[in-house]
Design an enzyme around this catalytic site. Structure first.
Site, mmCIF file in Angstrom:
data_model
loop_
_atom_site.group_PDB
_atom_site.id
_atom_site.type_symbol
_atom_site.label_atom_id
_atom_site.label_comp_id
_atom_site.label_asym_id
_atom_site.label_seq_id
_atom_site.Cartn_x
_atom_site.Cartn_y
_atom_site.Cartn_z
ATOM 1 N N HIS A 499 -59.751 2.991 30.294
ATOM 2 C CA HIS A 499 -59.675 3.674 28.951
ATOM 3 C C HIS A 499 -58.127 4.278 28.902
ATOM 4 C CE1 HIS A 499 -61.096 6.796 26.026
ATOM 5 N NE2 HIS A 499 -59.856 7.351 26.233
ATOM 6 N N GLU A 500 -57.593 4.605 29.754
ATOM 7 C CA GLU A 500 -56.184 5.137 29.651
ATOM 8 C C GLU A 500 -55.208 4.033 29.394
ATOM 9 O OE1 GLU A 500 -55.962 8.112 28.646
ATOM 10 O OE2 GLU A 500 -57.734 8.848 29.272
ATOM 11 N N HIS A 503 -54.889 2.948 25.975
ATOM 12 C CA HIS A 503 -54.118 3.859 25.164
ATOM 13 C C HIS A 503 -52.322 3.205 25.371
ATOM 14 C CE1 HIS A 503 -56.505 6.874 23.467
ATOM 15 N NE2 HIS A 503 -56.925 7.150 24.732
ATOM 16 N N HIS A 506 -51.689 0.129 23.807
ATOM 17 C CA HIS A 506 -51.591 0.419 22.345
ATOM 18 C C HIS A 506 -50.135 0.891 22.039
ATOM 19 C CE1 HIS A 506 -52.788 3.030 18.353
ATOM 20 N NE2 HIS A 506 -52.101 2.056 18.218
#
Length: 706
Positions: A499-500, A503, A506
């Site tokens: 998940h991180e 980020h 991105h």
């Protein structure tokens, strides 16, 4: 100017506070913020930066940006995109440089001196932002460009950044009377201080004010050897040698709640967790909550909104609180039904074992683990050996390489802010530099709880078009190694890493000419890039590559993968229910008709009673430790994780329906979505990728809620 917004936001996320500075006369000292950094890739020279450097650098950064703003205002030429919007967008370089270091470190590696600095910086930067956003002469120039924007021959990016800045000014009070602007400035300053205080209190309650000390070995019954070994190490570190210590950090707390047979101790530990900030001591957060809610309501009213939730969500994809309530109830009702069924099944286990008590919230993890074994013959202790931290890192790098051709090269020569932080050079497939990524994995004093992605420098461009690559960071609180046993993660922790990392990708891919819009997405879009990555973590094809036994090197067996797949919808009543309950509590606070909250506990109970929350579990965050909404950037927006989950389910299916998890055409389109995510409204960007809007049904089916 996005840099200034980032300063305020990052100080809010810091969740901690601060005091005075040393050596105020910094012009006579060697302050690294006043020099060009000659480190590889321009990473911060962490070894040179001292606590006393921050305040002077922030003050100088404020002065420099104010001079840049004054020059825009003083320009007698007609306002244009170039002499107004672009100049404003590229202002504040030094302030951005300082905040890019201070904010992340105050979350990941703070101490009392850093907290003191945060208390001093916060009102300075808040007032500075207000002085810019409520500058009437500056707003006149921005408004002049905005009103004639369609006649200036601007391209799509220039139009968007002009429109975003105009809206920022209006939402920041530029249209208010001078009297109301002063009221708003006072509110903003108070809110910034209260958020810092909330976070400081929570940090103390989590890391300092509670620990469960066990001196009777019999009380460790049910716990695995690695959990016991880590507890012994934690005891030694805290001066309790020969005993065992469990803390409120989740890698310590959750295994205890899952496996410890001593029910009284499970209750004691969990009570310590859910009473944080609600103990009537110097770290109590109830008064801060009352003040924050009242001030936010006053701010919304000044700006012409019915509630603070209306103010926040107007900027999001959802647009209205009513749309969010409707969305959340579609999740809440099936989740509650599923949770009630799980309660019956867990109570049946309690009764079969001859116990005379009803399931309580501190029992959920323990009996849920028993129910998992009963239904799926699945024991988390059987899975963990395949998910060492190194294996999980191999997994994220494998996915990034196969999707985008990226290479992550560990760089031991780069300065780091803590001995446990690792630095990676990130290269494109052709060997060119994409950026730098720091990774920081384990809990420690001075690190806030949870997991997050941040950055020491945003990806951007100079005025003359030179690309400035991202220096990003992901921070976790994962289980530590113990003795000869490496850090073994639960599958939830593996999913958190993916998940991180999403980020981080991105941030690394972000590519836009203007700081205000590059990578700037609605809050209910921002979790799409992260949550889609979790899908690859759970795919058998991917798991067979990275999930290997830490002792034998053997890949995870097919039967274990099958058990994991079959249990994918297990406990979703609780997982979804506790999240939605917290999201509804957040919305209730920020839509309350009467913002004078007389009693935080009473308000919270009424909110939960209204939706029929059962006594066997509590919202994921009770009010007094709900840092996302009271000390972070998610006020009236905690719902966004599940809003984005609908998007990520649909987006991942774009890969699945091709039969290739790493389909290069779909990957290229998704990378374009990440790179250009701030170039248009969130749903338009998504539809450009997918060709259609998503619906909630696929997500409900995926989680077994439909």
């Amino acid at each position: 100017m996005k840099k200034l917004l980032f300063v305020i936001f990052v100080l809010g996320l810091a969740l901690v506070s601060c005091q005075s500075q040393k050596k105020e006369n910094s012009t006579t000292m060697e302050n690294p913020f006043f020099k060009e950094w000659t480190t590889p890739f321009g990473v911060p020279p962490f070894d040179e930066i001292k606590v006393e450097h921050y305040v002077p650098a922030v003050k100088e950064g404020i002065q420099q940006q104010q001079a840049e703003i004054d020059a825009i205002v003083a320009n007698t030429a007609d306002p244009t995109f170039k002499n107004t919007i672009l100049e404003m967008d590229k202002s504040g370089e030094l302030l951005s440089k300082v905040s890019g270091v201070f904010g992340p470190l105050n979350s990941a590696n703070t101490n009392e001196e850093m907290q003191a600095v945060a208390r001093e910086i916060s009102p300075l930067t808040t007032q500075h932002r207000d002085n810019i956003m409520m500058n009437p002469e500056l707003f006149k120039k921005v408004k002049a460009v905005y009103e004639k924007r369609n006649d200036l021959g601007l391209d799509a990016e220039q139009l968007r950044v002009t429109e975003k800045y105009y809206k920022d000014f209006v939402r920041s009070g530029a249209n208010l009377s001078a009297e109301d602007q002063e009221k708003l400035k006072k509110i903003n300053t108070e809110l910034s201080g209260l958020s810092l205080k909330f976070g400081e209190n929570l940090l103390a309650e989590t890391n300092k004010n509670f620990k469960l000390v066990i001196d009777n070995e019999a009380d460790l019954a049910g716990l695995s050897g690695d959990v016991i070994a880590r507890a012994a190490e934690d005891a030694k570190k805290s001066g309790e040698d020969g005993k065992w210590v469990f803390t409120l950090a989740k890698p310590s707390m959750i295994p205890f709640l899952q496996y410890a047979e001593n029910r009284d101790l499970r209750e004691k530990l969990y009570s310590g967790y859910f009473m944080r900030g609600d103990n009537g001591n110097e770290n109590d957060n109830k008064e801060a909550i009352q003040k924050i809610i009242k001030l936010r309501d006053e701010k919304a009213e000044l700006l012409g909104f019915d509630s603070y939730a209306d103010y926040v969500i107007d900027n999001n994809m959802a647009k209205t609180p009513e749309a969010v309530y409707d969305f959340l109830m579609k999740l809440w009702e099936p989740a509650l039904d599923m949770a009630k069924q799980d309660v019956k099944e867990m109570q049946a286990i309690i009764d079969r074992e001859g116990n005379d008590f009803k399931l309580a919230s501190w029992d959920w993890w323990y009996y849920n683990e028993k129910l998992r074994k009963e239904k799926f013959n699945l024991d988390e202790a059987e899975i963990k050996p395949y998910f060492s931290l190194q294996n999980a890192k191999d997994g994220i790098f494998y996915v990034a390489k196969n999707l985008y051709g990226l290479k992550f090269i560990k760089r031991d020569d780069l300065p780091t802010y803590h001995e446990e932080a690792e630095a990676y050079e990130v290269q494109e497939a052709d060997g060119s530099l994409l950026g730098v990524l720091y990774m920081d994995f384990h809990p420690r004093d001075g690190k806030r709880v949870g997991a997050w992605s941040t950055g020491f420098r945003q990806a951007s461009y100079t005025k003359d078009g030179k690309r400035i690559p991202r220096i990003g960071s992901i921070v976790m609180n994962f289980t530590r190694p113990a003795g000869d046993t490496p850090a073994l993660l639960s599958f939830d922790e593996v999913s958190t890493l993916f998940h991180e990392f999403g980020h981080a990708l991105h941030g690394l891919f972000t590519d836009g000419p203007y700081d205000r819009t590059a990578g700037s997405v609605p809050r209910d879009f921002v979790e799409l890039p992260s949550q889609i990555m979790e899908n690859w973590a759970a795919e058998p094809e991917v798991m067979k590559v990275y999930a290997k036994h830490y002792q034998t090197g053997e890949p995870i067996p097919d039967e274990l993968i099958e058990k994991l797949q079959k249990s994918g919808t297990f406990n979703q009543g609780f997982i979804t229910g506790e999240y939605v309950a917290a999201s509804l509590l957040d919305l209730d606070y920020h839509t309350a008709e009467n913002a004078n909250i007389a009693d935080v506990r009473v308000f919270e109970k009424a909110s939960m009673d209204k939706i029929g929350l059962i006594a066997e579990f509590i919202p994921r965050y009770r009010s007094t430790y709900f840092s996302h909404i009271f000390a972070g950037g998610y006020s009236a927006g905690y719902y966004v994780y599940y809003w984005a989950a609908v998007l990520d389910t649909d987006a991942f299916y774009a890969f699945k329906e091709t039969g290739d998890l790493f389909n290069p055409e779909v990957a290229a389109k998704f990378r374009e979505l990440l790179a250009k995510s701030g170039s248009d409204e969130g749903m338009k960007v998504y539809v450009n990728f997918r060709g259609k809007e998503p619906s909630i049904e696929p997500y409900l089916k995926k989680k077994g809620l439909m």
